[in-house]
Design a protein around this motif. Structure first.
Motif, short mmCIF file in Angstrom:
data_model
loop_
_atom_site.label_atom_id
_atom_site.label_comp_id
_atom_site.label_asym_id
_atom_site.label_seq_id
_atom_site.Cartn_x
_atom_site.Cartn_y
_atom_site.Cartn_z
N ALA A 296 0.83 -1.20 0.00
CA ALA A 296 0.00 0.00 0.00
C ALA A 296 0.87 1.25 0.00
CB ALA A 296 -0.93 -0.01 1.22
N LEU B 20 2.42 1.76 -3.46
CA LEU B 20 1.41 2.24 -4.41
C LEU B 20 1.12 3.72 -4.19
CD1 LEU B 20 -1.13 -0.74 -4.42
CD2 LEU B 20 0.34 -0.02 -6.31
N ARG C 211 -0.54 1.54 -12.48
CA ARG C 211 -1.93 1.18 -12.80
C ARG C 211 -2.09 -0.32 -12.94
NH1 ARG C 211 -2.21 5.11 -10.90
NH2 ARG C 211 -2.94 7.14 -11.64
N TRP D 147 -0.46 -2.59 -11.13
CA TRP D 147 -0.53 -3.11 -9.77
C TRP D 147 -1.90 -2.84 -9.16
CZ3 TRP D 147 3.46 -5.88 -7.63
CH2 TRP D 147 4.69 -5.83 -8.30
N GLU D 148 -2.41 -1.62 -9.37
CA GLU D 148 -3.73 -1.28 -8.83
C GLU D 148 -4.83 -2.12 -9.47
OE1 GLU D 148 -4.08 2.87 -9.48
OE2 GLU D 148 -2.72 3.43 -7.84
N THR D 149 -4.68 -2.40 -10.77
CA THR D 149 -5.67 -3.25 -11.45
C THR D 149 -5.70 -4.65 -10.85
OG1 THR D 149 -5.40 -2.01 -13.52
CG2 THR D 149 -6.36 -4.22 -13.67
N LEU E 157 -6.33 -1.05 -0.53
CA LEU E 157 -6.85 0.18 -1.11
C LEU E 157 -7.06 1.26 -0.05
CD1 LEU E 157 -9.40 -1.34 -3.66
CD2 LEU E 157 -7.15 -0.35 -4.14
N GLN F 264 -3.59 2.45 1.07
CA GLN F 264 -3.01 3.28 0.02
C GLN F 264 -3.56 4.70 0.12
OE1 GLN F 264 -3.99 2.02 -3.94
NE2 GLN F 264 -2.92 3.73 -4.91
N SER F 265 -4.86 4.82 0.32
CA SER F 265 -5.47 6.14 0.46
C SER F 265 -4.96 6.85 1.71
CB SER F 265 -6.99 6.00 0.52
OG SER F 265 -7.62 7.24 0.71
#
Length: 258
Positions: A68, A71, A80, A82-84, A143, A146-147
């Motif tokens: 996280a 990213l 993108r 990795w995020e996908t 996710l 990461q945020s």
């Protein structure tokens, strides 16, 4: 008038979202709760779920927190992509995750054979329960974390670095404290997901029986009303941590903006 209509509409939606919880409380009776939860071994599945949930959180903290952070800070090539991958894991139906885990860690796979040599199994075991919970909850934590890391101003980290702090010290003294409320929120959501994991669990970890499986088997073998006390237990254990983390995160956000 428009304000009244907006509040009324929001109230209707709010009540509709809480409808299942309200229905649970309405149809529960004290005698049913006492009868179900005082039976010998009635709370054993709850203990199994709590133990596996805590192990799952430990795995997520160790394995997924670095991912996280990387990213959030753009430390990985083709971000993108990795995020996908994380999003694909999030969007897979839990039942499909369970089916695919059989082909990934089942007894006739290379991983399964390695585990058998270690006298372990990734099907119908405590390890299998943890694996299923990790796969159902990890995307939510990644996710969210990461945020949380992205919300920390890189300028503050750079200033700490200019003052002579090494990267690890910057992470420990600047990044982590500022991201902590968001990380706690993400981890608590992962806790709720792990505690309620069912789709993947029913495929690869029918035993040992956790609280979601107890609800399911009680529903199948007895009746809907007999399963309700266990549903209440699951909510009581799973929900307080996310709600507390949300309050902390909201207050921290207001202090930061103020």
């Amino acid at each position: 008038m428009s304000t009244v209509v907006s509040v009324a509409g929001a109230g209707i939606i709010w009540l509709a979202l809480l409808g299942p919880v309200i229905a649970l409380l309405v149809h529960l009776s004290g005698s049913a709760i006492a009868k179900s939860l005082t039976a010998p071994g009635a709370l054993d599945p709850l203990l199994i779920s709590v133990e596996s949930g805590l192990v799952t959180l430990g795995v997520l903290l160790v394995v997924c927190t670095p991912l996280a952070w990387m990213l959030a800070r753009g430390k990985l090539p083709f971000p993108r992509l990795w995020e996908t991958g994380v999003l694909c894991s999030l969007l897979l139906p839990p039942l499909v995750i369970g089916l695919l885990l059989v082909f990934m860690v089942g007894p006739y796979t290379p991983i399964g054979e390695i585990l058998s040599h270690l006298h372990q199994s990734a099907t119908n075991s405590f390890l299998a329960l943890v694996i299923a919970e990790v796969y159902e909850s990890a995307p939510y934590y990644v996710l969210g974390a990461q945020s949380a890391f992205a919300s920390v101003e890189p300028r503050l980290e750079q200033q700490a670095g200019l003052l002579g702090d090494r990267p690890r010290r910057v992470f420990r003294r600047v990044t982590l404290p500022l991201a902590a409320p968001g990380l706690a929120m993400s981890l608590s959501i992962a806790w709720a997901r792990a505690m309620g994991a069912f789709g993947a669990v029913v495929i690869i970890a029918y035993n040992p029986m956790g609280i979601p499986m107890q609800i399911y088997t009680t529903l199948q073998e007895t009746s809907l009303s007999a399963a309700l006390p266990y549903a209440l237990v699951l909510l009581v254990v799973a929900l307080p941590l996310p709600l507390t983390a949300y309050i902390w995160s909201a207050r921290a956000g207001r202090r930061r903006r103020g």
